[in-house]
Write a protein that holds these residues in place. Sequence first.
Motif, PDB file in Angstrom:
ATOM      1  N   GLY A 171       2.564  27.988  -0.076  1.00 15.53           N
ATOM      2  CA  GLY A 171       2.635  29.321   0.507  1.00 15.53           C
ATOM      3  C   GLY A 171       2.010  30.383  -0.367  1.00 15.53           C
ATOM      4  N   ILE A 172       2.657  30.665  -1.478  1.00 15.22           N
ATOM      5  CA  ILE A 172       2.225  31.767  -2.329  1.00 15.22           C
ATOM      6  C   ILE A 172       0.845  31.518  -2.924  1.00 15.22           C
ATOM      7  N   ALA A 173       0.669  30.358  -3.561  1.00 17.59           N
ATOM      8  CA  ALA A 173      -0.608  30.078  -4.216  1.00 17.59           C
ATOM      9  C   ALA A 173      -1.752  30.034  -3.211  1.00 17.59           C
ATOM     10  N   THR A 174      -1.508  29.418  -2.059  1.00 16.98           N
ATOM     11  CA  THR A 174      -2.553  29.333  -1.038  1.00 16.98           C
ATOM     12  C   THR A 174      -2.971  30.713  -0.558  1.00 16.98           C
ATOM     13  N   ALA A 175      -1.998  31.563  -0.289  1.00 17.45           N
ATOM     14  CA  ALA A 175      -2.307  32.915   0.178  1.00 17.45           C
ATOM     15  C   ALA A 175      -3.098  33.690  -0.866  1.00 17.45           C
ATOM     16  N   ILE A 176      -2.670  33.568  -2.139  1.00 19.04           N
ATOM     17  CA  ILE A 176      -3.360  34.296  -3.207  1.00 19.04           C
ATOM     18  C   ILE A 176      -4.787  33.783  -3.383  1.00 19.04           C
ATOM     19  N   GLN A 177      -4.956  32.474  -3.469  1.00 20.01           N
ATOM     20  CA  GLN A 177      -6.278  31.923  -3.753  1.00 20.01           C
ATOM     21  C   GLN A 177      -7.230  32.039  -2.573  1.00 20.01           C
ATOM     22  N   ASP A 178      -6.705  32.056  -1.348  1.00 25.27           N
ATOM     23  CA  ASP A 178      -7.564  32.298  -0.188  1.00 25.27           C
ATOM     24  C   ASP A 178      -8.134  33.712  -0.222  1.00 25.27           C
ATOM     25  N   ALA A 179      -7.282  34.674  -0.631  1.00 26.93           N
ATOM     26  CA  ALA A 179      -7.708  36.079  -0.628  1.00 26.93           C
ATOM     27  C   ALA A 179      -8.426  36.473  -1.908  1.00 26.93           C
ATOM     28  N   VAL A 180      -8.039  35.835  -3.019  1.00 23.09           N
ATOM     29  CA  VAL A 180      -8.633  36.162  -4.322  1.00 23.09           C
ATOM     30  C   VAL A 180      -9.109  34.859  -4.951  1.00 23.09           C
ATOM     31  N   PRO A 181     -10.265  34.334  -4.532  1.00 23.82           N
ATOM     32  CA  PRO A 181     -10.717  33.013  -4.982  1.00 23.82           C
ATOM     33  C   PRO A 181     -10.996  32.918  -6.475  1.00 23.82           C
ATOM     34  N   GLU A 182     -11.100  34.051  -7.147  1.00 21.92           N
ATOM     35  CA  GLU A 182     -11.309  34.012  -8.598  1.00 21.92           C
ATOM     36  C   GLU A 182     -10.088  33.454  -9.337  1.00 21.92           C
ATOM     37  N   ILE A 183      -8.912  33.493  -8.701  1.00 23.21           N
ATOM     38  CA  ILE A 183      -7.696  32.985  -9.330  1.00 23.21           C
ATOM     39  C   ILE A 183      -7.744  31.454  -9.340  1.00 23.21           C
ATOM     40  N   ILE A 184      -7.697  30.866 -10.549  1.00 22.29           N
ATOM     41  CA  ILE A 184      -7.805  29.407 -10.668  1.00 22.29           C
ATOM     42  C   ILE A 184      -6.447  28.724 -10.664  1.00 22.29           C
TER      43      ILE A 184
END
Length: 205
Positions: A171-184
């Motif tokens: 949930g959280i990681a997917t939402a963040i990385q979809d919107a902010v792909p720079e987050i590894i």
Amino acid sequence: MSDFRVTDAAVGVVLDALADEGTTDALGLWVEVAGNDGTSFMYDVYFQELAQVDSEDLRLRFGELSVVIPRDSISRLAGATLEVGADGELAITNPNTPTPEATDLPDLGPEALANDLALRVNAILEEQVNPAIAAHGGYAELVGVVEERAYVLMGGGCQGCGLAAMTLSQGIATAIQDAVPEIIDVVDVTNHAAGNNPYYQPAKK
């Protein structure tokens, strides 16, 4: 913070106790947050001379009773009520809860929450993630972003929940990385063992 309340019954109990001290004019009732047990605050409630009030403390008046809340406790007691419990003792009902205790935090400077990535991640948490997990009584809070890694605290129903890892990864990681792909990577730094959720089981070693 005029939304801190003292019920009439509690005022009566405190004034009776002040009368036993021999004075009601020079003393006030101090109410402050003394710590927490991981899921709720603990309090100190005591009499002290009103001459000791600091300029940044909050002083309230309830009839003949002066109540003082030290400056460090003001925000944590917003909306709270001092009342008389079923056992006849003073009790505090507080809608606020402590920020979950974090573990394994990297060295974070003020820029960890102020950089562009952090601002973008925080927007996703506030606009997408928290409205979704609020239905389960949970929330996620950004601690900071360092070297393209987002460090997140999970609180409320998420702290100590056996499904916290799934909530984070799916949930959280997917939402963040979809919107902010720079987050590894999205790192959960919550101390889940301090939570009060019965479904939590510590990881086996």
